[in-house]
Design a protein around this motif. Sequence first.
Motif, PDB file in Angstrom:
ATOM      1  N   THR A  94       0.836  -1.203   0.000  1.00  0.00           N
ATOM      2  CA  THR A  94       0.000   0.000   0.000  1.00  0.00           C
ATOM      3  C   THR A  94       0.869   1.250   0.000  1.00  0.00           C
ATOM      4  O   THR A  94       0.624   2.189  -0.765  1.00  0.00           O
TER       5      THR A  94
ATOM      6  N   LYS B 141      -1.633   2.704  -3.410  1.00  0.00           N
ATOM      7  CA  LYS B 141      -2.928   2.226  -3.892  1.00  0.00           C
ATOM      8  C   LYS B 141      -3.593   1.411  -2.787  1.00  0.00           C
ATOM      9  O   LYS B 141      -2.946   0.883  -1.902  1.00  0.00           O
ATOM     10  N   ASP B 142      -4.905   1.287  -2.877  1.00  0.00           N
ATOM     11  CA  ASP B 142      -5.686   0.503  -1.939  1.00  0.00           C
ATOM     12  C   ASP B 142      -5.336  -0.971  -2.076  1.00  0.00           C
ATOM     13  O   ASP B 142      -5.272  -1.500  -3.184  1.00  0.00           O
TER      14      ASP B 142
END
Length: 175
Positions: A83, A88-89
């Motif tokens: 992450t 990013k998720d």
Amino acid sequence: MAVSQELEKLNLKITRINLGEVELQKEPTVKQLLQLTDSLNLLGFQILDDHKQKQIEKIKGLLIKKVQSAELEEHFSITTYLTKALNKDYSYISRLFSEVEGITIEQFFLLQKTEKVKELFVYGEMNLSEISYKLGYSSVAHLSSQFKKITGLTPSHFKKLGSSHRKPLDKVKSK
């Protein structure tokens, strides 16, 4: 170096080149791109122009580099690590990886760790306890259990067999 030479043969001017990435001064023509694809395929390379595939290669690269460092803390979090590194998720990263690779990120990571254990065994650099610590296992028993589950062999049996059961890290895939 090989990629650079192939680009030069096609008169493609390089702005920047790093491992796995090339930036050209101008877009190649369709003909140049086809020729480059063919010549790179012959050398065992492929052009990754698909955004998803680029993300997957980045994820794999980060995980391989982390395992190769052999400096994994016991409670290493793949979720936190990726992450932060990719900004990013994790659910997106995880879903994408599983969709494209057919295995989870965690399975890929365990396969990488197993290959690193094999490497350290073959080279005889460390004992099982040291390897367990360096690769973030909670105990030697945990390492041994995972190793046997993945390889079908106990670590001591593998050590007797030697290097014939090792795979290059970029070729590690689920069965």
